[in-house]
Structure formats: structure tokens, C-alpha cells
Write an enzyme that holds these catalytic residues in place. Structure first.
Site, PDB file in Angstrom:
ATOM      1  N   ASP A   1       1.890  21.627 -64.572  1.00 48.91           N
ATOM      2  CA  ASP A   1       2.837  21.673 -65.667  1.00 48.91           C
ATOM      3  C   ASP A   1       3.341  23.118 -65.775  1.00 48.91           C
ATOM      4  OD1 ASP A   1       4.098  21.013 -68.238  1.00 48.91           O
ATOM      5  OD2 ASP A   1       2.456  22.189 -69.102  1.00 48.91           O
TER       6      ASP A   1
ATOM      7  N   ASP B   1       5.243  24.845 -68.994  1.00 50.95           N
ATOM      8  CA  ASP B   1       5.053  25.503 -70.290  1.00 50.95           C
ATOM      9  C   ASP B   1       3.632  25.322 -70.819  1.00 50.95           C
ATOM     10  OD1 ASP B   1       7.904  26.377 -70.984  1.00 50.95           O
ATOM     11  OD2 ASP B   1       8.163  24.274 -70.430  1.00 50.95           O
TER      12      ASP B   1
ATOM     13  N   GLY C   1       8.334  18.512 -67.886  1.00 52.95           N
ATOM     14  CA  GLY C   1       9.346  17.815 -68.663  1.00 52.95           C
ATOM     15  C   GLY C   1      10.695  18.497 -68.547  1.00 52.95           C
TER      16      GLY C   1
ATOM     17  N   LYS D   1       4.965  11.522 -66.034  1.00 56.81           N
ATOM     18  CA  LYS D   1       4.714  12.413 -64.908  1.00 56.81           C
ATOM     19  C   LYS D   1       3.855  11.699 -63.863  1.00 56.81           C
ATOM     20  CE  LYS D   1       4.955  16.817 -67.407  1.00 56.81           C
ATOM     21  NZ  LYS D   1       4.267  18.093 -67.696  1.00 56.81           N
TER      22      LYS D   1
ATOM     23  N   ASP E   1      -1.236  20.805 -70.417  1.00 59.20           N
ATOM     24  CA  ASP E   1      -1.671  21.156 -71.776  1.00 59.20           C
ATOM     25  C   ASP E   1      -1.040  20.294 -72.862  1.00 59.20           C
ATOM     26  OD1 ASP E   1       0.563  23.259 -73.359  1.00 59.20           O
ATOM     27  OD2 ASP E   1       0.926  22.554 -71.328  1.00 59.20           O
TER      28      ASP E   1
ATOM     29  N   ASN F   1       2.760  15.180 -73.052  1.00 67.76           N
ATOM     30  CA  ASN F   1       3.422  14.521 -71.920  1.00 67.76           C
ATOM     31  C   ASN F   1       2.644  14.679 -70.622  1.00 67.76           C
ATOM     32  OD1 ASN F   1       3.969  17.273 -71.702  1.00 67.76           O
ATOM     33  ND2 ASN F   1       6.043  16.973 -70.922  1.00 67.76           N
TER      34      ASN F   1
END
Length: 256
Positions: free
Chosen positions: A8, A10, A43, A183, A206, A209
Site C-alpha cells: 500500500d 499512504d 487506492g 485490492k 494500514d 481498504n
């Protein structure tokens, strides 16, 4: 041995200042030297991670929470909400002064001019307010739409539109996904091309999503700054992203 790592962006690769810690970058490069393929699962839109892909020389990525998937530079999957369904959601939101933002692989377009919820949400991504075109989705392929509303009102959308998923990433914003979109579903498209299974993948995340992704892969890592629901499904919980949590997790798992 797990052969591919999905990260991921962010809160995982990027710290609280929206930059990648030196420790994380070196860990990824070392993992590649150790024989792992490095991939992104975010995302965000493809155009929002261009600099990251270039910096790390990454050619495989899952964007829009699984709706736009690229393997070794080739688009292998692209999907979005049907225009008719999207029109109904937009009309529902307009009646409540709850706008949307459209995204394709090249740009982001807002349905209304300056709006507090849009500005605050996009500020967290260090992204400027988009250009305005309320009918953009009618003339272009849109792979992701963001709806801006408070969490207390989310149930109204879930009740009215049971055929889509609303995945919250900010107190004012949700991603709108096709039913079953995630995802994890995007990662499966990559693994299929590689001849691998979900058991062959390790994922790091984290946010809310990331839950399906962390549940699906063979080994999963939740960042210390992650949501408690995310930590609950992970194989391993590492330190905060600001405390070199990513590099520490990769050492713990003997990736590096």
C-alpha cells in the site's frame, strides 16, 4: 518462498509527511536484490503514483483498489461502475450536497467547485482541487469515483445502492467500487499472469481498504499506525510507519 510483495502507499510506503522513509526505500531495493518482485496495491490512481513507480522502477501495480491493474507495464484488467448506476449515486448525493470526484488513469475531475469535504480529503493526499466537469463520467471511462459524505450517513448509501461497495479512506470520503471489487481481486489478476497463487504473496497495509488484501495473501503485515480492524486480520503487526515500521517488518519476515 513468497515471490512477490504488494505495498500500500499512504501510511505504508509513505509516512505521515507523505514521503517514503530512506529505510523503506532501501528495504525494497534489498528485497528486489534478494529475488522478490515489488508491486504496489493502492487506492490511488496511476497518475498519482508516477513518481513513486519511477523512483523504485516498479512496473506492476494494482490501483483504484483493484479496478486498474498493470503487470510489467501492460494493462491486464480495467473496470468501473456502470454509468447508469453511477448516475443514480451522483443524483442521490447532489440532493444532499454530497459531491463526487471522478478518476481515470490520467486525471481527477470534480463534480462541483470548491467544497469543504473534497478539499480536506484531497489535502491529505497533497493533491490540488481538481478541474470541474459534472458530466465527465458520461464521455470518459471512469475507473474510480469518490463520494464525499460523513461516516454517519454512509448507511444511507449502502441501503440505497446495495450493488456497489463503499470503502472509506477519509472521514469525509469513500471509494465507490463494483460489488466484489478490492485490492485482493486486483492482486489475483497479477498472480494469475505470473502463475502464482495468493499463498505466494506478501502484502503490507494500514487502511480499511487493505483488509481484503491482507486476509487473502499468504503472509500479511499491518503497520503500527493502521486501523485496529486492519491489525486484527494481519499475520504480523509492525511499528508505526514513522518509526521505520516497514523495514522492521521486512527484517522480521527475513525478506531482507
Amino acid at each position: 518462498m513468497n515471490k512477490i510483495l504488494f505495498f500500500d502507499v499512504d501510511g505504508t510506503l509513505y509516512n505521515s509527511e507523505k514521503v517514503m522513509p530512506d529505510s523503506a526505500k532501501e528495504a525494497l531495493l534489498q528485497a528486489r536484490r534478494n529475488g522478490y518482485e515489488i508491486a504496489i496495491a493502492t487506492g490511488r490512481a496511476p497518475f498519482m503514483i508516477d513518481s513513486l513507480l519511477e523512483e523504485l522502477d516498479i512496473q506492476t501495480y494494482v490501483t483504484f483498489n483493484g479496478q486498474y491493474v498493470v503487470y510489467q507495464g501492460e494493462v491486464v484488467y480495467a473496470n468501473g461502475i456502470a454509468k447508469e448506476e453511477l448516475a443514480k449515486i451522483i443524483a442521490f448525493g447532489e440532493a444532499r450536497n454530497e459531491p463526487v470526484v471522478f478518476l481515470d488513469d490520467k486525471q481527477m475531475i470534480a463534480s462541483v467547485g470548491e467544497h469543504k469535504m473534497v478539499s480536506e480529503s484531497l489535502d491529505t493526499l497533497k493533491y490540488p482541487y481538481p478541474a470541474l466537469d459534472s458530466s465527465y463520467y458520461m464521455q470518459h471511462e471512469v475507473y474510480q469515483t469518490l463520494i464525499f459524505m460523513e461516516e454517519k450517513d454512509e448507511h444511507l448509501y449502502r441501503t440505497a445502492f446495495p450493488n456497489v461497495e463503499f470503502v472509506r479512506w477519509h472521514r469525509y470520503s469513500c471509494d465507490i467500487l463494483p460489488k466484489g471489487g478490492s485490492k485482493a481481486a486486483g492482486i489475483e489478476k497479477v498472480l494469475s499472469r505470473m502463475g502464482l497463487t495468493l499463498a505466494d504473496a506478501i502484502a503490507f497495509g494500514d487502511g480499511m481498504n487493505d483488509i481484503e488484501m491482507l486476509e487473502a495473501v499468504g503472509t500479511s503485515v499491518a503497520m503500527g499506525n493502521g486501523h485496529e480492524k486492519v491489525k486484527a486480520v494481519a499475520t504480523y503487526v509492525t511499528d508505526h510507519v514513522d518509526a521505520d515500521g516497514l523495514a522492521k517488518a521486512m527484517r522480521h519476515l527475513k525478506i531482507i
